[in-house]
Design a protein around this motif. Structure first.
Motif, PDB file in Angstrom:
ATOM      1  N   PHE A 128      68.205  22.917 -23.187  1.00 20.86           N
ATOM      2  CA  PHE A 128      67.469  24.141 -23.504  1.00 20.86           C
ATOM      3  C   PHE A 128      68.298  25.379 -23.173  1.00 20.86           C
ATOM      4  O   PHE A 128      67.752  26.429 -22.837  1.00 20.86           O
ATOM      5  CB  PHE A 128      66.143  24.175 -22.737  1.00 20.86           C
ATOM      6  N   SER A 129      69.612  25.283 -23.294  1.00 20.85           N
ATOM      7  CA  SER A 129      70.461  26.426 -22.943  1.00 20.85           C
ATOM      8  C   SER A 129      70.151  27.604 -23.862  1.00 20.85           C
ATOM      9  O   SER A 129      69.971  27.444 -25.054  1.00 20.85           O
ATOM     10  CB  SER A 129      71.941  26.058 -23.030  1.00 20.85           C
ATOM     11  N   ALA A 130      70.028  28.758 -23.266  1.00 27.59           N
ATOM     12  CA  ALA A 130      69.756  30.035 -23.939  1.00 27.59           C
ATOM     13  C   ALA A 130      68.317  30.179 -24.422  1.00 27.59           C
ATOM     14  O   ALA A 130      67.986  31.172 -25.067  1.00 27.59           O
ATOM     15  CB  ALA A 130      70.729  30.294 -25.081  1.00 27.59           C
ATOM     16  N   GLN A 132      64.245  30.959 -23.917  1.00 27.84           N
ATOM     17  CA  GLN A 132      63.595  32.030 -23.167  1.00 27.84           C
ATOM     18  C   GLN A 132      62.335  31.534 -22.446  1.00 27.84           C
ATOM     19  O   GLN A 132      61.349  32.247 -22.338  1.00 27.84           O
ATOM     20  CB  GLN A 132      63.230  33.173 -24.125  1.00 27.84           C
ATOM     21  N   ILE A 133      62.367  30.319 -21.953  1.00 30.75           N
ATOM     22  CA  ILE A 133      61.205  29.703 -21.300  1.00 30.75           C
ATOM     23  C   ILE A 133      60.932  30.425 -19.981  1.00 30.75           C
ATOM     24  O   ILE A 133      61.833  30.631 -19.174  1.00 30.75           O
ATOM     25  CB  ILE A 133      61.472  28.206 -21.042  1.00 30.75           C
ATOM     26  N   SER A 134      59.670  30.785 -19.747  1.00 28.86           N
ATOM     27  CA  SER A 134      59.332  31.484 -18.502  1.00 28.86           C
ATOM     28  C   SER A 134      58.540  30.608 -17.533  1.00 28.86           C
ATOM     29  O   SER A 134      58.538  30.854 -16.336  1.00 28.86           O
ATOM     30  CB  SER A 134      58.541  32.759 -18.800  1.00 28.86           C
ATOM     31  N   ASN A 135      57.862  29.585 -18.052  1.00 32.80           N
ATOM     32  CA  ASN A 135      57.051  28.706 -17.228  1.00 32.80           C
ATOM     33  C   ASN A 135      57.495  27.269 -17.484  1.00 32.80           C
ATOM     34  O   ASN A 135      57.267  26.733 -18.560  1.00 32.80           O
ATOM     35  CB  ASN A 135      55.575  28.891 -17.578  1.00 32.80           C
ATOM     36  N   SER A 153      68.742  30.754 -18.240  1.00 27.20           N
ATOM     37  CA  SER A 153      67.395  31.196 -17.839  1.00 27.20           C
ATOM     38  C   SER A 153      67.106  30.955 -16.370  1.00 27.20           C
ATOM     39  O   SER A 153      66.419  31.737 -15.723  1.00 27.20           O
ATOM     40  CB  SER A 153      66.336  30.494 -18.684  1.00 27.20           C
ATOM     41  N   ILE A 154      67.640  29.878 -15.830  1.00 36.34           N
ATOM     42  CA  ILE A 154      67.360  29.509 -14.446  1.00 36.34           C
ATOM     43  C   ILE A 154      67.970  30.503 -13.456  1.00 36.34           C
ATOM     44  O   ILE A 154      67.435  30.725 -12.386  1.00 36.34           O
ATOM     45  CB  ILE A 154      67.827  28.059 -14.160  1.00 36.34           C
ATOM     46  N   LYS A 160      60.051  32.091 -14.519  1.00 35.72           N
ATOM     47  CA  LYS A 160      59.301  32.653 -13.388  1.00 35.72           C
ATOM     48  C   LYS A 160      58.667  31.564 -12.528  1.00 35.72           C
ATOM     49  O   LYS A 160      58.497  31.725 -11.332  1.00 35.72           O
ATOM     50  CB  LYS A 160      58.193  33.593 -13.901  1.00 35.72           C
ATOM     51  N   THR A 161      58.250  30.460 -13.166  1.00 30.60           N
ATOM     52  CA  THR A 161      57.573  29.375 -12.474  1.00 30.60           C
ATOM     53  C   THR A 161      58.241  28.059 -12.815  1.00 30.60           C
ATOM     54  O   THR A 161      58.487  27.777 -13.987  1.00 30.60           O
ATOM     55  CB  THR A 161      56.090  29.292 -12.919  1.00 30.60           C
TER      56      THR A 161
END
Length: 182
Positions: A128-130, A132-135, A153-154, A160-161
């Motif tokens: 999942f590189s690049a 925009q996953i936030s949860n 993202s990490i 965020k979660t």
């Protein structure tokens, strides 16, 4: 048991049956992961909500045309859904998906949400590189998260979660040279 017999010229002779058995064993051991029958992977894209739904067992890509050799973390593998890279905002992985291959959703820069099935066991490098996953809610059966699977993202704070799996054994969410390596 393998018996080696030296002939008169100092060379090695093996009986034909022993040779065949050895070669069969070597081919099975070396090639079985590569030659294993792949389960059929299917996907469906719904443009109205920009959702990509995938079913199968092992989401495995192919090396692009003209590239020879094996695994290389810098190579972008081709998947059936690669052409949707600039459109997909949500991915739904159906029950039965056990492994997400190298770079399966790499460079899916609009991807914000992924629904992982409980059957998932492994997420390969840069899957999942690049994105925009936030949860990030990973199921408890995941035992391996490959190198840079959610990079950058990490480290950028976009995620965020994070809920890490209970059975996690190998986790390389982000790797970089350590200051101690200098």
């Amino acid at each position: 048991m393998l018996t080696i017999v030296f002939d008169q010229n100092g060379g090695i002779r093996m009986k034909k049956i022993v040779f065949i058995l050895c070669m069969s064993l070597a081919m099975t051991t070396c090639a079985s992961p590569c030659m294993a029958k792949q389960e059929k992977v299917t996907y469906k894209y719904k443009a109205s909500n920009k959702t990509l739904t995938i079913s199968g067992k092992y989401l495995k890509g192919k090396l692009p045309e003209g590239i020879a050799g094996g695994y290389d973390k810098a190579t972008r593998y081709e998947y059936k859904w690669s052409s949707l890279r600039g459109k997909v905002k949500k991915v739904v992985l159906k029950k039965g998906v056990e492994r997400i291959g190298h770079n399966a959703f790499g460079d899916f820069r609009k991807l914000k949400s992924v629904k992982f099935p409980k059957t998932l066991r492994r997420i390969d490098a840069y899957a999942f590189s690049a994105a925009q996953i936030s949860n990030l809610q990973l199921p408890d059966n995941v035992t391996v998260i490959g190198e840079g699977a959610f990079y950058p993202s990490i480290i950028s704070g976009k995620i965020k979660t994070i809920k890490l799996p209970a059975k996690l054994k190998i986790c390389l969410l982000y790797t970089s040279p350590s200051p101690r390596d200098s």
